[in-house]
Write a protein that holds these residues in place. Structure first.
Motif, short mmCIF file in Angstrom:
data_model
loop_
_atom_site.label_atom_id
_atom_site.label_comp_id
_atom_site.label_asym_id
_atom_site.label_seq_id
_atom_site.Cartn_x
_atom_site.Cartn_y
_atom_site.Cartn_z
N ILE A 112 0.77 -1.49 0.18
CA ILE A 112 0.07 -0.12 -0.04
C ILE A 112 0.95 1.20 -0.02
N LEU A 113 0.66 2.08 -0.93
CA LEU A 113 1.31 3.52 -0.86
C LEU A 113 0.54 4.51 -0.67
N LEU A 114 0.87 5.49 0.27
CA LEU A 114 0.16 6.68 0.63
C LEU A 114 1.08 7.88 0.44
N CYS A 115 -0.06 9.06 0.12
CA CYS A 115 0.71 10.40 0.36
C CYS A 115 -0.39 11.18 0.80
N ASN A 116 -0.04 12.48 1.17
CA ASN A 116 -1.06 13.45 1.50
C ASN A 116 -1.40 14.37 0.35
N LYS A 117 -2.53 14.87 0.47
CA LYS A 117 -2.82 15.89 -0.61
C LYS A 117 -1.79 17.27 -1.01
N GLN A 118 -1.17 17.48 0.12
CA GLN A 118 -0.32 18.52 -0.09
C GLN A 118 1.17 18.13 -0.79
N GLY A 119 1.22 16.72 -0.78
CA GLY A 119 2.68 16.49 -1.34
C GLY A 119 3.74 16.65 -0.58
N THR A 120 3.69 16.54 0.84
CA THR A 120 4.51 16.67 1.76
C THR A 120 4.86 15.46 2.59
N GLN A 121 4.13 14.34 2.27
CA GLN A 121 4.44 13.23 3.10
C GLN A 121 4.02 12.09 2.38
N VAL A 122 4.86 11.04 2.61
CA VAL A 122 4.48 9.79 1.69
C VAL A 122 4.62 8.45 2.88
N ALA A 123 4.19 7.34 2.56
CA ALA A 123 4.26 6.23 3.20
C ALA A 123 4.31 4.74 2.34
N ALA A 124 4.74 3.95 2.59
CA ALA A 124 4.77 2.64 2.02
C ALA A 124 4.58 1.52 3.28
N VAL A 125 3.57 0.58 2.78
CA VAL A 125 3.17 -0.34 3.74
C VAL A 125 3.21 -1.79 3.19
N HIS A 126 3.72 -2.85 3.86
CA HIS A 126 3.95 -4.17 3.63
C HIS A 126 2.81 -4.81 4.53
N ALA A 127 1.60 -5.18 3.56
CA ALA A 127 0.31 -5.77 4.41
C ALA A 127 -0.03 -7.30 4.05
N GLY A 128 0.37 -8.13 4.63
CA GLY A 128 0.15 -9.63 4.77
C GLY A 128 -1.13 -9.71 5.50
N TRP A 129 -1.72 -10.80 5.81
CA TRP A 129 -2.69 -10.90 6.73
C TRP A 129 -2.68 -10.69 8.16
N ARG A 130 -1.33 -11.16 8.47
CA ARG A 130 -1.09 -10.83 10.04
C ARG A 130 -0.77 -9.21 10.15
N GLY A 131 -0.19 -8.54 9.15
CA GLY A 131 -0.14 -7.08 9.52
C GLY A 131 -1.33 -6.37 9.47
N LEU A 132 -2.16 -6.90 8.42
CA LEU A 132 -3.54 -6.36 8.42
C LEU A 132 -4.35 -6.54 9.71
N ALA A 133 -4.15 -7.83 10.30
CA ALA A 133 -5.01 -8.01 11.32
C ALA A 133 -4.48 -7.30 12.57
N ASP A 134 -3.30 -7.21 12.76
CA ASP A 134 -2.51 -6.29 13.94
C ASP A 134 -2.25 -4.79 13.88
N GLY A 135 -2.86 -4.24 12.74
CA GLY A 135 -3.22 -2.83 12.86
C GLY A 135 -2.01 -2.25 12.04
N ILE A 136 -1.16 -2.72 11.08
CA ILE A 136 -0.21 -1.98 10.35
C ILE A 136 -0.54 -0.81 9.54
N ILE A 137 -1.95 -0.94 9.12
CA ILE A 137 -2.50 0.39 8.27
C ILE A 137 -2.71 1.30 9.39
N GLU A 138 -3.56 1.09 10.52
CA GLU A 138 -3.81 1.93 11.38
C GLU A 138 -2.50 2.70 11.94
N ASN A 139 -1.52 1.86 12.23
CA ASN A 139 -0.22 2.39 12.99
C ASN A 139 0.44 3.24 11.78
N THR A 140 0.53 2.93 10.68
CA THR A 140 1.03 3.82 9.78
C THR A 140 0.20 5.23 9.56
N VAL A 141 -0.94 5.13 9.39
CA VAL A 141 -1.75 6.34 9.29
C VAL A 141 -1.42 7.20 10.37
#
Length: 252
Positions: A112-141
């Motif tokens: 999962i690749l993320l950026c903000n609308k202002q173009g001042t921040q980006v992120a990359a997430v490796h989301a297997g099922w374990r990471g998805l279950a444990d909150g990798i998306i939530e923690n990154t955001v």
């Protein structure tokens, strides 16, 4: 020298955001890593992998993670105490630093690749099922510290529901998302099996965080064998290893 193939998100990111996912073609690796493998941990020749990595845009500013299916996100650039640490055991990275690449490797798990609308921040997430279950998306955001309404998300190539058969452990881990599962044709009363939709789970989680601008999610690493590495496909073919793609995002 063969050209490497890159998939670029079709999202409404600001012009200074660069994002792509590599495919498996255009590199120098030999089977079973043919040909654009970027992973050093799968048994490929180290020098060949380094040559492959050097073909990536802005390759000198990558930080390569030791992904462990955790829910941990790291902010780049690294603190001085971590700069020479070869064991960066996290599964997501974010940054506000120009030219600093956020990158994750996959071969069925969901990038999962993320950026903000202002173009001042980006992120990359490796989301297997374990990471998805444990909150990798939530923690990154949360670490990005932007309102969900200010973020854009792109779901890169992952295994599709049709080819991702799982058991009760995975089904129970996502009991709040029954719509992301259908019964597998191989299911029995004694051993129930399901087909799981990583894309659907990720969309639900992103939406719950206020992120409505979500694109991607229309590839299958297992089925599209000419484009992607797939750990599960390799296993079904009797191979004990395969290569990895990389999904990367950075600010110009």
């Amino acid at each position: 020298m063969p050209e490497i193939d890159l998939i670029k998100p079709k999202w409404q990111a600001p012009a200074n955001v660069v994002a792509y996912t590599s495919c498996r073609t255009g590199g120098d690796s030999l089977p079973p890593f043919a040909s654009f493998n970027v992973a050093q941990h799968v048994g490929d020749d180290a020098k060949t992998v380094e040559l492959n990595r050097q073909k990536l845009s802005n390759h000198k500013n990558f930080v390569w993670l030791q992904q462990v299916h955790s829910n941990l996100c790291l902010t780049l650039p690294l603190q001085a105490s971590l700069q020479n640490n070869a064991s960066l055991a996290v599964d997501a990275v974010c940054t506000r630093e120009p030219m600093q690449v956020c990158a994750v490797m996959t071969a069925d798990c969901l990038p999962i690749l993320l950026c903000n609308k202002q173009g001042t921040q980006v992120a990359a997430v490796h989301a297997g099922w374990r990471g998805l279950a444990d909150g990798i998306i939530e923690n990154t955001v949360k670490q990005m510290n932007d309102a969900g309404s200010e973020l854009l998300a792109w779901l890169g190539p992952a295994i599709s529901q049709a080819n991702f058969e799982v058991g009760s452990e995975v089904y129970q881990a996502f009991s709040a998302y029954p719509e992301a599962f259908i019964s597998s044709p191989n299911s029995t009363l004694d051993q129930p099996k399901y087909l799981a939709d990583l894309y659907a789970i990720a969309r639900r989680k992103l939406t719950a965080l206020g992120i409505s601008n979500i694109t991607g999610g229309d590839f299958c690493t297992y089925a599209q064998d000419s484009l992607f590495f797939s750990h599960r496909r390799a296993t079904h073919l009797g191979l004990n290893t395969t290569g990895r793609m990389v999904s990367a995002v950075y600010l110009r």
